[in-house]
Design a protein around this motif. Structure first.
Motif, PDB file in Angstrom:
ATOM      1  N   ILE A  30       0.733  -1.365   0.008  1.00 25.41           N
ATOM      2  CA  ILE A  30      -0.214  -0.146   0.042  1.00 25.41           C
ATOM      3  C   ILE A  30       0.700   1.284   0.757  1.00 25.41           C
ATOM      4  O   ILE A  30       1.102   2.338  -0.816  1.00 25.41           O
ATOM      5  CB  ILE A  30      -0.593   0.524   1.244  1.00 25.41           C
ATOM      6  CG1 ILE A  30      -1.877  -0.940   1.057  1.00 25.41           C
ATOM      7  CG2 ILE A  30      -1.741   1.333   1.471  1.00 25.41           C
ATOM      8  CD1 ILE A  30      -3.036  -1.350   2.440  1.00 25.41           C
ATOM      9  N   ARG A  31       1.843   1.288   0.611  1.00 24.29           N
ATOM     10  CA  ARG A  31       2.814   2.254   0.744  1.00 24.29           C
ATOM     11  C   ARG A  31       3.752   2.939  -0.379  1.00 24.29           C
ATOM     12  O   ARG A  31       3.829   3.777  -1.292  1.00 24.29           O
ATOM     13  CB  ARG A  31       3.572   2.235   2.337  1.00 24.29           C
ATOM     14  CG  ARG A  31       4.939   3.557   2.521  1.00 24.29           C
ATOM     15  CD  ARG A  31       5.393   3.687   3.760  1.00 24.29           C
ATOM     16  NE  ARG A  31       6.112   4.600   4.099  1.00 24.29           N
ATOM     17  CZ  ARG A  31       6.917   5.085   5.285  1.00 24.29           C
ATOM     18  NH1 ARG A  31       7.810   3.988   5.089  1.00 24.29           N
ATOM     19  NH2 ARG A  31       7.284   6.148   5.513  1.00 24.29           N
ATOM     20  N   PHE A  32       3.790   1.211  -1.450  1.00 19.87           N
ATOM     21  CA  PHE A  32       4.350   1.663  -2.714  1.00 19.87           C
ATOM     22  C   PHE A  32       3.746   2.674  -3.059  1.00 19.87           C
ATOM     23  O   PHE A  32       4.238   3.392  -4.133  1.00 19.87           O
ATOM     24  CB  PHE A  32       4.733   0.576  -2.969  1.00 19.87           C
ATOM     25  CG  PHE A  32       5.467   0.451  -4.416  1.00 19.87           C
ATOM     26  CD1 PHE A  32       6.599   0.566  -4.860  1.00 19.87           C
ATOM     27  CD2 PHE A  32       4.102  -0.151  -5.445  1.00 19.87           C
ATOM     28  CE1 PHE A  32       7.026   0.627  -5.959  1.00 19.87           C
ATOM     29  CE2 PHE A  32       4.575   0.315  -6.886  1.00 19.87           C
ATOM     30  CZ  PHE A  32       5.885   0.697  -7.021  1.00 19.87           C
ATOM     31  N   GLU A  33       2.328   1.947  -3.236  1.00 13.59           N
ATOM     32  CA  GLU A  33       1.501   2.757  -4.256  1.00 13.59           C
ATOM     33  C   GLU A  33       1.345   4.059  -3.690  1.00 13.59           C
ATOM     34  O   GLU A  33       1.032   4.700  -4.569  1.00 13.59           O
ATOM     35  CB  GLU A  33      -0.236   1.870  -4.049  1.00 13.59           C
ATOM     36  CG  GLU A  33       0.257   0.369  -4.767  1.00 13.59           C
ATOM     37  CD  GLU A  33       0.350   0.318  -5.987  1.00 13.59           C
ATOM     38  OE1 GLU A  33       0.315   1.046  -6.846  1.00 13.59           O
ATOM     39  OE2 GLU A  33       1.015  -1.175  -6.587  1.00 13.59           O
ATOM     40  N   ARG A  34       0.980   4.191  -2.848  1.00 13.59           N
ATOM     41  CA  ARG A  34       0.969   6.331  -2.101  1.00 13.59           C
ATOM     42  C   ARG A  34       2.002   6.206  -2.179  1.00 13.59           C
ATOM     43  O   ARG A  34       2.202   7.822  -2.680  1.00 13.59           O
ATOM     44  CB  ARG A  34       0.258   5.849  -0.645  1.00 13.59           C
ATOM     45  CG  ARG A  34      -1.210   5.051  -0.744  1.00 13.59           C
ATOM     46  CD  ARG A  34      -1.943   5.320   0.028  1.00 13.59           C
ATOM     47  NE  ARG A  34      -3.596   4.444   0.912  1.00 13.59           N
ATOM     48  CZ  ARG A  34      -3.823   4.728   2.119  1.00 13.59           C
ATOM     49  NH1 ARG A  34      -3.293   4.659   2.690  1.00 13.59           N
ATOM     50  NH2 ARG A  34      -4.294   3.629   1.560  1.00 13.59           N
TER      51      ARG A  34
ATOM     52  N   PRO B  76      10.096   7.102   1.255  1.00 10.30           N
ATOM     53  CA  PRO B  76      10.548   6.199   1.285  1.00 10.30           C
ATOM     54  C   PRO B  76      11.112   6.631  -0.368  1.00 10.30           C
ATOM     55  O   PRO B  76      11.602   5.335  -0.314  1.00 10.30           O
ATOM     56  CB  PRO B  76       8.835   5.350   1.377  1.00 10.30           C
ATOM     57  CG  PRO B  76       7.795   6.640   1.679  1.00 10.30           C
ATOM     58  CD  PRO B  76       9.137   7.850   2.308  1.00 10.30           C
ATOM     59  N   LYS B  77      10.598   6.985  -0.960  1.00 11.67           N
ATOM     60  CA  LYS B  77      11.384   7.317  -2.261  1.00 11.67           C
ATOM     61  C   LYS B  77      13.021   7.130  -2.373  1.00 11.67           C
ATOM     62  O   LYS B  77      13.416   6.307  -3.126  1.00 11.67           O
ATOM     63  CB  LYS B  77      10.674   8.624  -3.405  1.00 11.67           C
ATOM     64  CG  LYS B  77       9.814   8.775  -3.306  1.00 11.67           C
ATOM     65  CD  LYS B  77       8.925   9.664  -4.006  1.00 11.67           C
ATOM     66  CE  LYS B  77       7.672   9.713  -5.109  1.00 11.67           C
ATOM     67  NZ  LYS B  77       7.204  10.532  -5.263  1.00 11.67           N
TER      68      LYS B  77
ATOM     69  N   MET C   3      14.743   3.824 -13.041  1.00 15.19           N
ATOM     70  CA  MET C   3      15.010   2.538 -13.218  1.00 15.19           C
ATOM     71  C   MET C   3      15.455   3.150 -14.416  1.00 15.19           C
ATOM     72  O   MET C   3      16.755   2.999 -14.364  1.00 15.19           O
ATOM     73  CB  MET C   3      13.563   1.643 -13.672  1.00 15.19           C
ATOM     74  CG  MET C   3      13.192   1.207 -12.928  1.00 15.19           C
ATOM     75  SD  MET C   3      11.504   0.158 -12.557  1.00 15.19           S
ATOM     76  CE  MET C   3      12.859  -1.663 -13.310  1.00 15.19           C
ATOM     77  N   LYS C   4      14.287   4.167 -15.788  1.00 16.24           N
ATOM     78  CA  LYS C   4      16.010   4.569 -16.423  1.00 16.24           C
ATOM     79  C   LYS C   4      16.878   5.500 -16.599  1.00 16.24           C
ATOM     80  O   LYS C   4      17.837   5.932 -16.770  1.00 16.24           O
ATOM     81  CB  LYS C   4      14.418   5.132 -17.880  1.00 16.24           C
ATOM     82  CG  LYS C   4      15.367   6.380 -19.205  1.00 16.24           C
ATOM     83  CD  LYS C   4      14.233   6.872 -19.771  1.00 16.24           C
ATOM     84  CE  LYS C   4      14.703   7.190 -21.091  1.00 16.24           C
ATOM     85  NZ  LYS C   4      14.083   8.001 -22.180  1.00 16.24           N
ATOM     86  N   THR C   5      16.530   6.357 -15.550  1.00 13.64           N
ATOM     87  CA  THR C   5      17.469   7.408 -14.731  1.00 13.64           C
ATOM     88  C   THR C   5      19.387   6.460 -13.997  1.00 13.64           C
ATOM     89  O   THR C   5      19.694   6.177 -14.650  1.00 13.64           O
ATOM     90  CB  THR C   5      17.489   8.415 -13.885  1.00 13.64           C
ATOM     91  OG1 THR C   5      15.736   9.256 -14.526  1.00 13.64           O
ATOM     92  CG2 THR C   5      18.623   9.173 -13.088  1.00 13.64           C
TER      93      THR C   5
ATOM     94  N   PRO D  14       5.054   5.371 -12.120  1.00 19.54           N
ATOM     95  CA  PRO D  14       5.104   6.327 -12.721  1.00 19.54           C
ATOM     96  C   PRO D  14       6.510   6.766 -12.669  1.00 19.54           C
ATOM     97  O   PRO D  14       7.800   6.270 -12.736  1.00 19.54           O
ATOM     98  CB  PRO D  14       4.240   6.637 -12.781  1.00 19.54           C
ATOM     99  CG  PRO D  14       2.433   6.423 -12.023  1.00 19.54           C
ATOM    100  CD  PRO D  14       3.574   6.060 -10.839  1.00 19.54           C
ATOM    101  N   TYR D  15       6.521   6.966 -10.846  1.00 12.83           N
ATOM    102  CA  TYR D  15       8.473   7.416 -10.402  1.00 12.83           C
ATOM    103  C   TYR D  15       8.777   5.850 -10.127  1.00 12.83           C
ATOM    104  O   TYR D  15      10.266   6.130 -10.859  1.00 12.83           O
ATOM    105  CB  TYR D  15       7.849   7.747  -8.909  1.00 12.83           C
ATOM    106  CG  TYR D  15       9.422   8.059  -8.680  1.00 12.83           C
ATOM    107  CD1 TYR D  15       9.806   9.242  -8.852  1.00 12.83           C
ATOM    108  CD2 TYR D  15      10.339   6.675  -7.635  1.00 12.83           C
ATOM    109  CE1 TYR D  15      11.107   9.195  -7.834  1.00 12.83           C
ATOM    110  CE2 TYR D  15      10.943   6.944  -6.927  1.00 12.83           C
ATOM    111  CZ  TYR D  15      11.935   7.929  -6.764  1.00 12.83           C
ATOM    112  OH  TYR D  15      13.274   8.878  -6.761  1.00 12.83           O
TER     113      TYR D  15
END
Length: 246
Positions: free
Chosen positions: A41-45, A116-117, A56-58, A50-51
């Motif tokens: 849930i925390r991952f989604e919120r 978290p990010k 991952m590309k960066t 999108p992030y």
């Protein structure tokens, strides 16, 4: 309309370049296997798909830059990279196979408020490096590959210096994570680009003799000199594993 249009050379080269980029581009897929878990849930919120895709590309481009792999022929062929958010507690993250990264929902749940990010991105730098680094066809010491993964993470600045192992700490050069990362930094100071050259040599096989080839000394001697330089700092408990405490 001309049924046999003629394509100019510049246009042809541009189209060819775009086609090659499309063929060689990595496709990223994120799957949240535990949407009802507090970490899921925390991952989604607080992180989100999108992030993660953008990051991952960066990270992917950053890894190629740090490891100095500008051309497709120098890189691992990774057509698709999967990230799974799953329920396990024995690690913050791990890779399996050539195309899969697994992230612990429990680890995401434990990240501090507001952070978290940052910690998720730090972990992704480490785990994605495992996907794209060379390992001598899996013959290199596991601690060395962990150290190189942390090496890229440290270069990204997505880590916490205050809790990271200090130069000179650790029991063995191949202890892994921060201990080995700091040793690789020392080896870089002896020869610019050492870690990049070591990774490149491990494309097909691994040998301790690579240290002799690159630095003129056996790895054991280099480790002893490194420890002496920094005053033989004793290892703390789990000193090499701070990156996975994130």
């Amino acid at each position: 309309m001309d049924k046999n249009p003629c394509i100019s050379l510049p246009s042809f080269l541009l189209i060819s370049s775009l086609l090659l980029q499309g063929i060689s581009a990595v496709r990223y897929i994120i799957t949240n296997n535990v949407p009802n878990h507090p970490g899921g849930i925390r991952f989604e919120r607080e992180i989100g798909v999108p992030y993660t895709l953008k990051t991952m590309k960066t990270i992917n481009n950053f890894i190629w830059n740090v490891l100095e792999e500008p051309t497709h022929g120098e890189r691992k062929n990774i057509p698709v990279l999967n990230v799974f958010i799953s329920d396990f507690t024995w690690a913050a993250g791990y890779t399996n196979g050539d195309f899969n990264i697994n992230i612990s929902a429990q680890a995401i749940q434990s990240y501090p408020p507001g952070g978290p990010k940052f910690f998720f991105t730090s972990l992704m730098y480490h785990e994605m490096t495992h996907i794209f680094q060379w390992s001598g066809n899996r013959t290199a010491p596991g601690g060395l590959t962990e150290g190189i993964a942390d090496y890229v993470m440290v270069k990204s600045n997505f880590y916490v210096p205050s809790v990271y192992p200090k130069p000179g700490s650790g029991r063995r050069w191949d202890e892994g994570y921060g201990v080995t990362e700091r040793f690789l930094e020392y080896c870089d100071s002896l020869r610019k680009g050492f870690t990049v050259s070591l990774n490149r040599r491990m494309r097909f096989a691994y040998s301790d003799n690579y240290f002799v080839e690159l630095l003129g000394k056996p790895v054991g001697q280099l480790w002893a000199e490194y420890k002496a330089k920094f005053g033989n700092i004793p290892a703390r408990e789990n000193d090499g594993n701070n990156s996975h405490k994130y």
